[in-house]
Design a protein around this motif. Sequence first.
Motif, PDB file in Angstrom:
ATOM      1  N   MET A 244      11.427  12.615   5.265  1.00  0.00           N
ATOM      2  CA  MET A 244      10.066  12.457   4.775  1.00  0.00           C
ATOM      3  C   MET A 244       9.745  10.961   4.705  1.00  0.00           C
ATOM      4  N   ASN A 245       8.637  10.592   5.283  1.00  0.00           N
ATOM      5  CA  ASN A 245       8.235   9.189   5.278  1.00  0.00           C
ATOM      6  C   ASN A 245       7.707   8.793   3.913  1.00  0.00           C
ATOM      7  N   LYS A 246       7.874   7.522   3.601  1.00  0.00           N
ATOM      8  CA  LYS A 246       7.462   6.999   2.300  1.00  0.00           C
ATOM      9  C   LYS A 246       6.354   5.976   2.471  1.00  0.00           C
ATOM     10  N   TRP A 247       5.727   5.666   1.353  1.00  0.00           N
ATOM     11  CA  TRP A 247       4.732   4.607   1.334  1.00  0.00           C
ATOM     12  C   TRP A 247       5.437   3.285   1.596  1.00  0.00           C
ATOM     13  N   VAL A 248       4.811   2.438   2.401  1.00  0.00           N
ATOM     14  CA  VAL A 248       5.352   1.122   2.726  1.00  0.00           C
ATOM     15  C   VAL A 248       4.401   0.069   2.160  1.00  0.00           C
ATOM     16  N   ASN A 249       4.951  -0.854   1.383  1.00  0.00           N
ATOM     17  CA  ASN A 249       4.168  -1.949   0.818  1.00  0.00           C
ATOM     18  C   ASN A 249       4.015  -3.019   1.897  1.00  0.00           C
ATOM     19  N   VAL A 250       2.783  -3.249   2.338  1.00  0.00           N
ATOM     20  CA  VAL A 250       2.509  -4.235   3.390  1.00  0.00           C
ATOM     21  C   VAL A 250       1.774  -5.462   2.854  1.00  0.00           C
ATOM     22  N   THR A 251       1.738  -5.611   1.556  1.00  0.00           N
ATOM     23  CA  THR A 251       0.989  -6.702   0.929  1.00  0.00           C
ATOM     24  C   THR A 251       1.441  -8.066   1.443  1.00  0.00           C
ATOM     25  N   ASP A 252       2.735  -8.250   1.609  1.00  0.00           N
ATOM     26  CA  ASP A 252       3.256  -9.546   2.034  1.00  0.00           C
ATOM     27  C   ASP A 252       2.891  -9.901   3.471  1.00  0.00           C
ATOM     28  N   ASN A 253       2.338  -8.962   4.213  1.00  0.00           N
ATOM     29  CA  ASN A 253       1.891  -9.265   5.578  1.00  0.00           C
ATOM     30  C   ASN A 253       0.576 -10.040   5.591  1.00  0.00           C
ATOM     31  N   PHE A 254      -0.063 -10.141   4.437  1.00  0.00           N
ATOM     32  CA  PHE A 254      -1.303 -10.889   4.314  1.00  0.00           C
ATOM     33  C   PHE A 254      -0.999 -12.254   3.714  1.00  0.00           C
ATOM     34  N   SER A 255      -1.584 -13.288   4.293  1.00  0.00           N
ATOM     35  CA  SER A 255      -1.420 -14.627   3.722  1.00  0.00           C
ATOM     36  C   SER A 255      -2.171 -14.692   2.399  1.00  0.00           C
ATOM     37  N   GLU A 256      -1.879 -15.690   1.608  1.00  0.00           N
ATOM     38  CA  GLU A 256      -2.572 -15.858   0.317  1.00  0.00           C
ATOM     39  C   GLU A 256      -4.085 -15.930   0.531  1.00  0.00           C
ATOM     40  N   SER A 257      -4.527 -16.665   1.545  1.00  0.00           N
ATOM     41  CA  SER A 257      -5.974 -16.788   1.772  1.00  0.00           C
ATOM     42  C   SER A 257      -6.584 -15.462   2.213  1.00  0.00           C
ATOM     43  N   GLN A 258      -5.848 -14.635   2.954  1.00  0.00           N
ATOM     44  CA  GLN A 258      -6.353 -13.338   3.379  1.00  0.00           C
ATOM     45  C   GLN A 258      -6.467 -12.358   2.213  1.00  0.00           C
ATOM     46  N   ARG A 259      -5.720 -12.615   1.157  1.00  0.00           N
ATOM     47  CA  ARG A 259      -5.718 -11.689   0.024  1.00  0.00           C
ATOM     48  C   ARG A 259      -6.941 -11.866  -0.885  1.00  0.00           C
ATOM     49  N   TYR A 260      -7.695 -12.932  -0.689  1.00  0.00           N
ATOM     50  CA  TYR A 260      -8.923 -13.156  -1.465  1.00  0.00           C
ATOM     51  C   TYR A 260     -10.116 -12.657  -0.684  1.00  0.00           C
TER      52      TYR A 260
ATOM     53  N   LEU B 203      -6.306  -9.176  -3.495  1.00  0.00           N
ATOM     54  CA  LEU B 203      -5.484  -8.044  -3.082  1.00  0.00           C
ATOM     55  C   LEU B 203      -4.161  -8.071  -3.835  1.00  0.00           C
ATOM     56  N   GLU B 204      -4.000  -7.141  -4.768  1.00  0.00           N
ATOM     57  CA  GLU B 204      -2.767  -7.040  -5.553  1.00  0.00           C
ATOM     58  C   GLU B 204      -1.674  -6.309  -4.776  1.00  0.00           C
ATOM     59  N   ILE B 205      -2.056  -5.183  -4.164  1.00  0.00           N
ATOM     60  CA  ILE B 205      -1.076  -4.376  -3.442  1.00  0.00           C
ATOM     61  C   ILE B 205      -1.774  -3.560  -2.368  1.00  0.00           C
ATOM     62  N   CYS B 206      -1.113  -3.450  -1.231  1.00  0.00           N
ATOM     63  CA  CYS B 206      -1.598  -2.635  -0.130  1.00  0.00           C
ATOM     64  C   CYS B 206      -0.420  -1.805   0.360  1.00  0.00           C
ATOM     65  N   GLU B 207      -0.584  -0.495   0.338  1.00  0.00           N
ATOM     66  CA  GLU B 207       0.479   0.389   0.806  1.00  0.00           C
ATOM     67  C   GLU B 207      -0.072   1.337   1.859  1.00  0.00           C
ATOM     68  N   VAL B 208       0.787   1.680   2.819  1.00  0.00           N
ATOM     69  CA  VAL B 208       0.408   2.607   3.878  1.00  0.00           C
ATOM     70  C   VAL B 208       1.460   3.705   3.997  1.00  0.00           C
ATOM     71  N   LEU B 209       1.007   4.853   4.451  1.00  0.00           N
ATOM     72  CA  LEU B 209       1.868   6.005   4.674  1.00  0.00           C
ATOM     73  C   LEU B 209       1.735   6.397   6.130  1.00  0.00           C
ATOM     74  N   ASP B 210       2.830   6.305   6.873  1.00  0.00           N
ATOM     75  CA  ASP B 210       2.863   6.679   8.294  1.00  0.00           C
ATOM     76  C   ASP B 210       1.803   5.971   9.138  1.00  0.00           C
ATOM     77  N   GLU B 211       1.398   4.792   8.736  1.00  0.00           N
ATOM     78  CA  GLU B 211       0.369   4.032   9.449  1.00  0.00           C
ATOM     79  C   GLU B 211      -0.939   4.823   9.562  1.00  0.00           C
ATOM     80  N   VAL B 212      -1.139   5.793   8.667  1.00  0.00           N
ATOM     81  CA  VAL B 212      -2.324   6.651   8.718  1.00  0.00           C
ATOM     82  C   VAL B 212      -3.140   6.557   7.434  1.00  0.00           C
ATOM     83  N   VAL B 213      -2.466   6.540   6.302  1.00  0.00           N
ATOM     84  CA  VAL B 213      -3.133   6.522   5.010  1.00  0.00           C
ATOM     85  C   VAL B 213      -2.900   5.157   4.369  1.00  0.00           C
ATOM     86  N   GLU B 214      -3.959   4.553   3.844  1.00  0.00           N
ATOM     87  CA  GLU B 214      -3.849   3.255   3.176  1.00  0.00           C
ATOM     88  C   GLU B 214      -4.493   3.347   1.804  1.00  0.00           C
TER      89      GLU B 214
END
Length: 120
Positions: A1-17, A23-34
């Motif tokens: 079973m696939n799990k949620w993946v935290n992708v927050t660190d893929n955004f630079s600090e400037s992209q998070r504003y 942007l506190e946290i961004c998670e994706v499930l199977d690259e389909v649900v965010e």
Amino acid sequence: MNKWVNVTDNFSESQRYYKNTYLEICEVLDEVVEVSLFSSEEDPYEIYFSFGIMYGIVYAKKEEAYEKREQMKADLEQEYRKHKEPSDEFIDSFAEKYEVCLPNDVLFDEDAWMEAFMNI
């Protein structure tokens, strides 16, 4: 079973504003649900979600935002595991339950998102 993946660190600090949010946290499930959580010092927190043709923002008070985000993730994951796409009934009930908004000023930089997303 696939799990949620935290992708927050893929955004630079400037992209998070974005505007007056962060942007506190961004998670994706199977690259389909965010599901992403944006904090704000002045305004309500924003929980952005997308799943197939369904997307939007749910506003929440700071003290309720993290719990609401977890509830939304659970509902979205259950529908994804059942049907792989949101059913019309699910879209209607989810939108009503969470008071989903579709602000007219939501801008999406697909190139920036894909660049960050591909670094997972």
